[in-house]
Design an enzyme around this catalytic site. Structure first.
Site, PDB file in Angstrom:
ATOM      1  N   GLY A 249       0.836  -1.203   0.000  1.00  0.00           N
ATOM      2  CA  GLY A 249       0.000   0.000   0.000  1.00  0.00           C
ATOM      3  C   GLY A 249       0.866   1.246   0.000  1.00  0.00           C
ATOM      4  O   GLY A 249       2.016   1.212  -0.439  1.00  0.00           O
ATOM      5  N   SER A 250       0.302   2.321   0.519  1.00  0.00           N
ATOM      6  CA  SER A 250       0.988   3.606   0.446  1.00  0.00           C
ATOM      7  C   SER A 250       2.128   3.695   1.467  1.00  0.00           C
ATOM      8  O   SER A 250       2.161   2.954   2.455  1.00  0.00           O
ATOM      9  CB  SER A 250      -0.018   4.722   0.721  1.00  0.00           C
ATOM     10  OG  SER A 250      -0.614   4.495   1.989  1.00  0.00           O
ATOM     11  N   GLY A 254       2.669   2.243   5.330  1.00  0.00           N
ATOM     12  CA  GLY A 254       3.885   1.545   5.766  1.00  0.00           C
ATOM     13  C   GLY A 254       4.509   2.193   6.996  1.00  0.00           C
ATOM     14  O   GLY A 254       5.036   1.514   7.874  1.00  0.00           O
ATOM     15  N   GLU A 271       5.708  -3.389   0.855  1.00  0.00           N
ATOM     16  CA  GLU A 271       5.691  -3.069  -0.583  1.00  0.00           C
ATOM     17  C   GLU A 271       4.897  -1.780  -0.727  1.00  0.00           C
ATOM     18  O   GLU A 271       3.671  -1.803  -0.799  1.00  0.00           O
ATOM     19  CB  GLU A 271       4.970  -4.183  -1.364  1.00  0.00           C
ATOM     20  CG  GLU A 271       5.689  -5.492  -1.390  1.00  0.00           C
ATOM     21  CD  GLU A 271       6.845  -5.527  -2.377  1.00  0.00           C
ATOM     22  OE1 GLU A 271       7.103  -4.505  -3.044  1.00  0.00           O
ATOM     23  OE2 GLU A 271       7.486  -6.578  -2.476  1.00  0.00           O
ATOM     24  N   CYS A 305       1.574   0.792  -8.865  1.00  0.00           N
ATOM     25  CA  CYS A 305       2.707   1.231  -8.032  1.00  0.00           C
ATOM     26  C   CYS A 305       3.909   1.504  -8.928  1.00  0.00           C
ATOM     27  O   CYS A 305       4.769   2.310  -8.595  1.00  0.00           O
ATOM     28  CB  CYS A 305       3.035   0.187  -6.984  1.00  0.00           C
ATOM     29  SG  CYS A 305       3.221  -1.456  -7.664  1.00  0.00           S
TER      30      CYS A 305
END
Ligand code: NAD
Length: 515
Positions: A249-250, A254, A271, A305
């Site tokens: 995700g963003s 994270g 990730e 992404c």
């Protein structure tokens, strides 16, 4: 003006597509959408922006119960031989192949991808199943020479425990499958908190996995889905029974996940967001570069992404090349992702649209010139859906806004004169996921591969569209995690170093004398 299709599907057509996709995976839309707005997750398609119902969310208690069941299943699952575990993944891959169209339809409905891109996402799931099945016979350790006589020194790998997976809306099923196929062959149960924006694809993918477990005569408590938003995901972060949290995700997410799991010494695999760049050198094959750039920047409506967001073009070719990019953008058809010839579907929602507008305003304030795109289309046909024309913005340099990942189709173009300066610009952002160079100069290609600090670096290919055979992931704020490919399986296992003494003596390492 970019082209837009004026016919969007009706809400009933979207509902029907959803219903049949779910039915193919053995699920019933009405049963799933029986929740209420008070306790549920909003089911919505970005194609029309309209509501498909509400699914009942997990509470902290039901989430903890699923983690407990997964942990209990671990004791049995870890004892199943790895190649036998691989058979479940093999069957899952077959079921995914059989129901590729059903699952891809759900990805289209929820993420707004074209059927081709949605099918590509399901294909990635099938591919990782193949890789994981092979891996199930190769969870090998090393045997090393011991410094002591008649001793054996070895490194061995063992099942880790419960793997918590958190996933993003834009790849609602592929990264989940990367984690899951490997975790399962490694002997780990999985508890998955999919994006609340793409729950139906998740339920479809999980239902096929459950079927694979059933058909292989194995426990269906190895895999679980948690329904809900971040508060449900947070249960995974805090529960010490979850050994690894793999979160996609963003960067914002994270930042919350990493320290919280670390506080209880849990493992993470992160990730996170990218801010990907390509360099177009004077020797580049411009036709090839053009296609690579346009697909990477405008495909999936800029919601990958690995989407190309920064383009560095040598000043000697910049004007002509940028003109060609803009001309290609004007041929893109925007609209119903399933519509004929449509290449650009909707943004996920209003938040993404607002973020795009703010970024464009900031870019102009920082000296940028919007060469094309940025505007909303199809607003009258679907006021609750957000279709935009992908934008190209010529920037005077890599200003502040260019350092940010705006999850929408904006391509910032910056001229460069010196190749080393282009590599420096490539690296001068906080994220480090993907990068590319278009060049026919071998020296430049090699200098780029050695110099780019991203986890994925390509030559004469765009920044998006990775294959599962290679490790996927990025550096710096992208989180450092690696999924799929090569050695990634090791993240899902516990490593041990074992020494076996068959000498009948007890020599100590480093020649230490004691007793
Ligand atoms: P997001 O960060 O808003 O949400 C991702 C997931 O995290 C969702 O399931 C959400 O519910 C959950 N979440 C959010 N905050 C959380 C918290 N505090 N605790 C636990 N769970 C939490 O991201 P998004 O908008 O769904 O996806 C787009 C972003 O994901 C982009 O930044 C994109 O670059 C990134 N992404 C990265 C990769 C990669 O492999 N590097 C792949 C796909 C998407």
């Amino acid at each position: 003006m970019t082209q837009s299709t004026q016919t969007l599907p009706t809400h009933d057509e979207i509902r029907e597509l959803t219903r049949s996709g779910l039915a193919g995976c053995g699920l019933d839309l009405d049963a799933i959408a029986a929740g209420t707005s008070a306790t549920g997750v909003h089911l919505r398609s970005p194609i029309t922006g309209q509501e498909l119902g509400w699914a009942t969310a997990d509470t902290a208690e039901t989430a903890q119960d699923k983690i407990g069941r997964a942990q209990a299943a671990f004791q049995e699952w870890r004892a199943v031989p790895a190649p036998v575990r691989g058979r479940v993944v093999q069957r899952w891959g077959q079921l995914l192949e059989e129901h590729k169209t059903d699952l891809a339809a759900l990805v289209t409905v929820e993420a707004g991808k074209t059927p081709s891109e949605a099918a590509g996402e399901v294909q990635e799931m099938i591919d990782i199943c193949e890789l994981a099945v092979g891996q199930s016979r190769q969870l090998f350790g090393k045997t090393l020479p011991s410094e002591r006589p008649d001793h054996r020194l070895m490194e061995t790998w063992h099942p880790l425990g419960v793997v918590g997976i958190i996933s993003a809306f834009n790849f609602p099923v592929a990264p989940y499958a990367w984690n899951t196929a490997l975790a399962i062959v490694c002997g780990d149960p999985v508890v998955w908190k999919p994006s609340e924006l793409a729950l139906l694809s998740a339920l479809g993918a999980d239902a096929l996995l459950t079927r694979a477990f059933e058909e292989c005569g194995q426990s269906t408590d190895v895999n679980h889905v948690l329904v809900g938003g971040r508060e449900v995901g947070e249960v995974l972060l805090d529960d010490p029974r979850v050994d690894l949290v793999s979160a996609t995700g963003s960067v914002r997410m994270g930042r919350e996940v990493g320290p919280r799991v670390a506080a209880r010494f849990g493992r993470t695999l992160l990730e996170l967001g990218g801010n990907n760049a390509a360099i177009v050198a004077p020797s580049a094959d411009e036709d090839l570069a053009l296609r690579g750039v346009v697909f990477a920047a405008a495909g999936t409506a800029g919601q990958r992404c690995t989407t190309l967001r920064r383009l560095f073009v040598h000043s000697s070719i910049a004007d002509g090349f940028v003109e060609r990019v803009v001309a290609a953008y004007r041929t893109l058809t925007i609209g119903d992702p399933s519509g004929d010839g449509v290449l650009v579907g909707p943004l996920i929602g209003r938040g993404a649209y607002d973020a795009m507008q703010s970024a464009l305003e900031a870019a102009v304030a920082q000296g940028g010139e919007v060469l094309c795109g940025g505007g909303r289309v199809l607003e009258a046909e679907a006021p609750d859906a957000y279709y935009v024309e992908p934008a190209v913005v010529r920037m005077p340099g890599q200003t502040e806004i260019v350092h940010e990942e705006t999850f929408a189709p904006i391509l910032y173009v910056v001229d460069y004169d010196d190749f080393d300066e282009a590599i420096r610009l490539n690296n001068a952002v906080p994220q480090g996921l993907s990068s590319a160079v278009f060049t026919s100069d071998l020296n430049e290609a090699e200098r780029f591969l050695a110099g780019s600090d991203t986890g994925i670096a390509n030559v004469n290919i765009g920044t998006s569209g990775a294959e599962i055979g290679g490790a996927f992931g990025g550096n710096k704020e992208t989180g450092g995690g690696r999924e799929s490919g090569t050695d990634s399986w090791q993240a899902y296992m516990r490593q041990a170093t074992n020494t076996v003494n068959f000498s009948g003596e007890l020599p100590l390492a480093q020649g230490v004398e004691f007793l």
